[in-house]
Design a protein around this motif. Structure first.
Motif, PDB file in Angstrom:
ATOM      1  N   ILE A   1      51.591  56.361  32.489  1.00 27.46           N
ATOM      2  CA  ILE A   1      51.035  55.200  32.838  1.00 27.46           C
ATOM      3  C   ILE A   1      49.789  54.690  31.878  1.00 27.46           C
ATOM      4  N   PHE A   2      50.022  53.333  31.453  1.00 29.09           N
ATOM      5  CA  PHE A   2      48.832  52.602  30.438  1.00 29.09           C
ATOM      6  C   PHE A   2      48.353  51.563  31.309  1.00 29.09           C
ATOM      7  N   ILE A   3      46.959  51.640  31.268  1.00 29.89           N
ATOM      8  CA  ILE A   3      46.176  50.430  31.917  1.00 29.89           C
ATOM      9  C   ILE A   3      45.505  49.793  30.768  1.00 29.89           C
ATOM     10  N   LEU A   4      45.942  48.595  30.508  1.00 29.59           N
ATOM     11  CA  LEU A   4      45.441  47.668  29.128  1.00 29.59           C
ATOM     12  C   LEU A   4      45.236  46.311  29.791  1.00 29.59           C
ATOM     13  N   SER A   5      44.343  46.346  30.940  1.00 27.17           N
ATOM     14  CA  SER A   5      44.139  45.078  31.363  1.00 27.17           C
ATOM     15  C   SER A   5      42.715  44.653  31.042  1.00 27.17           C
ATOM     16  N   SER A   6      42.486  43.420  31.386  1.00 29.89           N
ATOM     17  CA  SER A   6      41.476  42.639  31.054  1.00 29.89           C
ATOM     18  C   SER A   6      40.594  43.048  29.826  1.00 29.89           C
ATOM     19  N   LEU A   7      41.566  42.704  28.835  1.00 27.23           N
ATOM     20  CA  LEU A   7      41.010  42.777  27.300  1.00 27.23           C
ATOM     21  C   LEU A   7      41.091  41.393  26.400  1.00 27.23           C
ATOM     22  N   ASN A   8      41.611  40.466  27.555  1.00 29.19           N
ATOM     23  CA  ASN A   8      41.947  39.137  26.575  1.00 29.19           C
ATOM     24  C   ASN A   8      42.565  39.269  25.671  1.00 29.19           C
ATOM     25  N   LEU A   9      43.802  39.780  25.455  1.00 25.05           N
ATOM     26  CA  LEU A   9      44.565  40.132  24.494  1.00 25.05           C
ATOM     27  C   LEU A   9      45.303  38.540  24.209  1.00 25.05           C
ATOM     28  N   GLY A  10      45.317  37.680  25.004  1.00 24.48           N
ATOM     29  CA  GLY A  10      46.081  36.370  24.803  1.00 24.48           C
ATOM     30  C   GLY A  10      47.556  36.561  24.393  1.00 24.48           C
ATOM     31  N   ASN A  11      47.999  35.904  23.393  1.00 23.61           N
ATOM     32  CA  ASN A  11      49.398  36.111  23.018  1.00 23.61           C
ATOM     33  C   ASN A  11      49.425  36.903  21.735  1.00 23.61           C
ATOM     34  N   GLN A  12      48.687  37.939  21.568  1.00 27.40           N
ATOM     35  CA  GLN A  12      48.508  38.440  20.246  1.00 27.40           C
ATOM     36  C   GLN A  12      48.874  39.888  20.344  1.00 27.40           C
ATOM     37  N   CYS A  13      49.428  40.446  21.433  1.00 28.20           N
ATOM     38  CA  CYS A  13      49.486  41.945  21.249  1.00 28.20           C
ATOM     39  C   CYS A  13      50.482  42.327  20.727  1.00 28.20           C
ATOM     40  N   LYS A  14      50.339  43.658  20.065  1.00 23.83           N
ATOM     41  CA  LYS A  14      51.288  44.343  18.961  1.00 23.83           C
ATOM     42  C   LYS A  14      52.533  44.912  20.044  1.00 23.83           C
ATOM     43  N   GLU A  15      53.692  45.305  19.638  1.00 23.96           N
ATOM     44  CA  GLU A  15      54.695  45.831  20.124  1.00 23.96           C
ATOM     45  C   GLU A  15      54.018  47.399  20.343  1.00 23.96           C
ATOM     46  N   LEU A  16      54.426  47.600  21.772  1.00 23.04           N
ATOM     47  CA  LEU A  16      53.997  49.064  22.287  1.00 23.04           C
ATOM     48  C   LEU A  16      55.087  50.060  22.275  1.00 23.04           C
ATOM     49  N   LEU A  17      54.808  51.195  21.720  1.00 25.97           N
ATOM     50  CA  LEU A  17      55.985  52.130  21.350  1.00 25.97           C
ATOM     51  C   LEU A  17      55.723  53.342  22.377  1.00 25.97           C
ATOM     52  N   MET A  18      56.497  53.122  23.577  1.00 31.34           N
ATOM     53  CA  MET A  18      56.282  54.053  24.397  1.00 31.34           C
ATOM     54  C   MET A  18      57.601  54.368  25.211  1.00 31.34           C
ATOM     55  N   LYS A  19      58.333  55.539  24.815  1.00 33.93           N
ATOM     56  CA  LYS A  19      59.432  55.792  25.706  1.00 33.93           C
ATOM     57  C   LYS A  19      59.339  56.303  26.729  1.00 33.93           C
ATOM     58  N   ASN A  20      58.618  56.844  27.467  1.00 40.65           N
ATOM     59  CA  ASN A  20      58.568  57.305  28.776  1.00 40.65           C
ATOM     60  C   ASN A  20      57.558  56.891  29.647  1.00 40.65           C
ATOM     61  N   LEU A  21      57.382  55.748  29.499  1.00 41.01           N
ATOM     62  CA  LEU A  21      56.436  54.752  30.474  1.00 41.01           C
ATOM     63  C   LEU A  21      56.900  54.497  31.613  1.00 41.01           C
ATOM     64  N   GLU A  22      56.257  54.782  32.743  1.00 41.42           N
ATOM     65  CA  GLU A  22      56.623  54.355  34.039  1.00 41.42           C
ATOM     66  C   GLU A  22      55.709  53.183  34.578  1.00 41.42           C
ATOM     67  N   VAL A  23      54.410  52.982  34.163  1.00 43.24           N
ATOM     68  CA  VAL A  23      53.774  51.865  34.524  1.00 43.24           C
ATOM     69  C   VAL A  23      52.760  51.367  33.338  1.00 43.24           C
ATOM     70  N   LEU A  24      52.814  50.017  33.209  1.00 36.17           N
ATOM     71  CA  LEU A  24      52.274  49.136  32.228  1.00 36.17           C
ATOM     72  C   LEU A  24      51.419  48.236  32.859  1.00 36.17           C
ATOM     73  N   ASP A  25      50.051  48.232  32.713  1.00 37.13           N
ATOM     74  CA  ASP A  25      49.110  47.155  33.316  1.00 37.13           C
ATOM     75  C   ASP A  25      48.631  46.294  32.176  1.00 37.13           C
ATOM     76  N   LEU A  26      49.280  44.997  32.234  1.00 38.09           N
ATOM     77  CA  LEU A  26      48.517  43.923  31.302  1.00 38.09           C
ATOM     78  C   LEU A  26      47.922  42.773  31.880  1.00 38.09           C
ATOM     79  N   SER A  27      47.475  42.931  33.372  1.00 42.63           N
ATOM     80  CA  SER A  27      46.973  42.024  34.081  1.00 42.63           C
ATOM     81  C   SER A  27      45.549  41.435  33.316  1.00 42.63           C
TER      82      SER A  27
END
Length: 543
Positions: A216-242
């Motif tokens: 579970i990775f919570i990466l919300s409310s960071l104002n990433l815009g359209n600039q985020c890097k590729e995330l390398l996570m093979k076992n991810l079940e939840v990704l929060d980019l809200s």
């Protein structure tokens, strides 16, 4: 023993295996010591640990929402059996370096929303079995590089840390690297970590360090815009980019070659979901796109989603369903369409009838006559009136000749509740059947417009309008009247009149052996002979 919510201010004697004194007013004046295996004393007025017997029998200590301001050295030296320590929402400003000595078996430590500005280096290293640490909402300014080294590395347990809403002035990449083997990580609204997740910076490459165990990775409310890097996570079940100000699907940073996971992209600024919005290798169980600004959703974008079970489109700007929905192969997907400004026309009602029952909580926004009405109610109503429908393209151009008798059809499938009228624009002059038409122009009982004797000054735009409570439809015809050729005028006049009559017949709804609409924009000429009328289909006749 349970004496919860009784307004108690003092306890004379309290000793039991499980003590529940939540939501009272017990404070520092209490003369008794609380003793037990599990002590629940949330939402009281405790200012320190003097009223708590810290013994080897203590297993759970839950002191959320009190007024404790400090944890002195050796406070828990006798708590050899303590597993759970909850100190959220206190007034903690000071944790001394040896405060947690003795807590070798604690697996969960919660310090959310205190007043901690500083953490002593290595303060958590004495908690050998620590698997989950919560620090969110503290005004921490700095975290030392080795603060989490050797911590949260328990094998066989669920490990994680909550670092959300912390106003750190600066961080080191080493802080994250010490956490790379955890399974839960929340960096919500902790802007000092943003630089490690955006592209085109001097910090690292365009991919993040791999988190091989992260679930579970919570990466919300960071104002990433359209600039985020590729995330390398093979076992991810939840990704929060809200709430990251994305204006399109950030397909470039979503994990690839991963198993299916839940993706939260709610509260962004996404406007369009197109067929190529997602990579084939990006698979989802649940996809949350609620409260964006989506005006168009192409269901072809989900054609590769073989695991999708839930799609949330609530709170967007969708007014109708993409025609691709009717051929959408994943009909078992639960879709939330609530709080969109639906245009309740016949197309929507027909598509709505194909939806499963759990997807039918939709309300009309327009037309105004149906605003706030349940789409389900309209679909079930016997008296629902659809906007009048055309049975031809909305624009046609007809070339006729002086002296022709021309009947201009109104190719609308009429209902008894529709109101139909014509408007005519000839150069700078405008007329309608509610006023006075030019001489020689009249309306027939079947709503066609008759020009009994075409003249050159009748060149112009002729528009048939049909409306009811569901909306308005129009058909516009550009009429061009030319002089006849002199040779064989009589024969060619008859031929011209016959062609115009055939064209008129074919635009009557329910007829139409010749299809006028075509499949592409452009001009279709029907050349019948010199001097004959010519139909031009597909032109936009607006002046």
């Amino acid at each position: 023993m349970n004496v919860e919510a009784n307004g108690i201010t003092e306890i004379i004697s309290m000793s039991a295996l499980h003590i529940n004194i939540n939501n009272n007013a017990i404070g520092s004046s209490n003369s008794s010591v609380l003793s037990g295996n599990n002590i629940f004393a949330r939402n009281n007025n405790l200012t320190d640990f003097k009223q708590i017997r810290i013994s080897p029998d203590l297993v759970g200590l839950y002191l959320k929402t009190n007024q404790i301001s400090s944890i002195p050295n050796f406070t828990f030296v006798s708590a050899s059996s303590l597993f759970f320590l909850e100190l959220d929402d206190n007034h903690l400003i000071d944790i001394q370096p040896l405060a947690f000595i003795g807590l070798k078996d604690v697996v969960r430590l919660s310090l959310n929303r205190n007043r901690l500005v500083y953490l002593p280096a290595g303060v958590f290293s004495h908690i050998e079995q620590l698997s989950f640490l919560r620090l969110s909402g503290n005004p921490l300014k700095y975290i030392s590089n080795q603060q989490f080294s050797g911590v949260l590395a328990r094998i066989g347990g669920y490990t994680g840390i909550d670092l959300s809403s912390i106003p750190l002035l600066n961080t080191s990449i080493e802080v994250l690297r010490d956490l790379k083997n955890i399974e839960y990580l929340s960096l919500h609204q902790s802007f000092s970590f943003k630089k490690y997740f955006i592209r085109n910076t001097s910090v690292q490459a365009d991919t993040t360090d791999e988190f091989p165990r992260l679930v579970i990775f919570i990466l919300s409310s960071l104002n990433l815009g359209n600039q985020c890097k590729e995330l390398l996570m093979k076992n991810l079940e939840v990704l929060d980019l809200s709430n990251n100000s994305f204006t399109s699907i950030p397909r470039y940073c979503l994990p690839r070659n991963s198993k299916a996971y839940n993706l939260d992209l709610s509260d962004n600024e996404i406007k369009v979901i197109s067929n190529d919005s997602f990579d084939k290798q990006q698979q989802f169980w649940m996809l949350d796109l609620s409260y964006n600004n989506i005006i168009s959703f192409e269901f072809g974008s989900l054609q590769h989603q073989t695991y999708l079970t839930d799609l949330n489109l609530e709170g967007n700007q969708i007014i109708t369903l993409d025609s691709g929905y009717l051929t959408f192969s994943l009909k078992s997907v639960r879709i939330n369409f609530e709080s969109n400004p639906w245009l309740c026309d016949c197309d929507l009602i027909k598509t709505f009838l194909t939806l499963p029952p759990n997807e039918k909580s939709m309300k009309c926004f327009q037309p105004a006559a149906y605003a706030g009405t349940s789409v389900a109610e309209l679909a079930a109503a016997d008296n629902f009136s659809c906007r009048p429908q055309l049975c031809s393209p909305p624009y046609q151009t007809l070339l006729s000749f002086v002296g022709d008798k021309v009947e201009l059809p109104c190719p609308v499938r009429h209902s008894t509740s529709s109101n139909t009228y014509w408007s005519v624009t000839l150069q700078e002059l405008q007329f309608s059947d509610r006023d006075t038409f030019p001489n020689g122009v009249s309306i027939l009982p079947h709503n066609a417009l008759l020009i009994s004797n075409a003249a050159k000054n009748m060149t112009g735009f002729y528009t048939c309008w049909s409306e009811n409570e569901a909306g308005q439809t129009k058909f516009t015809l550009k009429l061009i009247v030319k002089e006849k050729l002199r040779e064989n005028i009589e024969d060619r006049t008859n031929y011209s009149t016959m062609l115009v009559q055939n064209w008129t017949d074919n635009l009557q709804c329910g007829k139409g052996r010749i299809k006028m609409c075509g499949s592409r924009q452009g001009t279709i000429h029907m050349n019948v002979g010199v001097g004959a009328s010519r139909l031009l289909a597909g032109d936009n006749p607006h002046p």
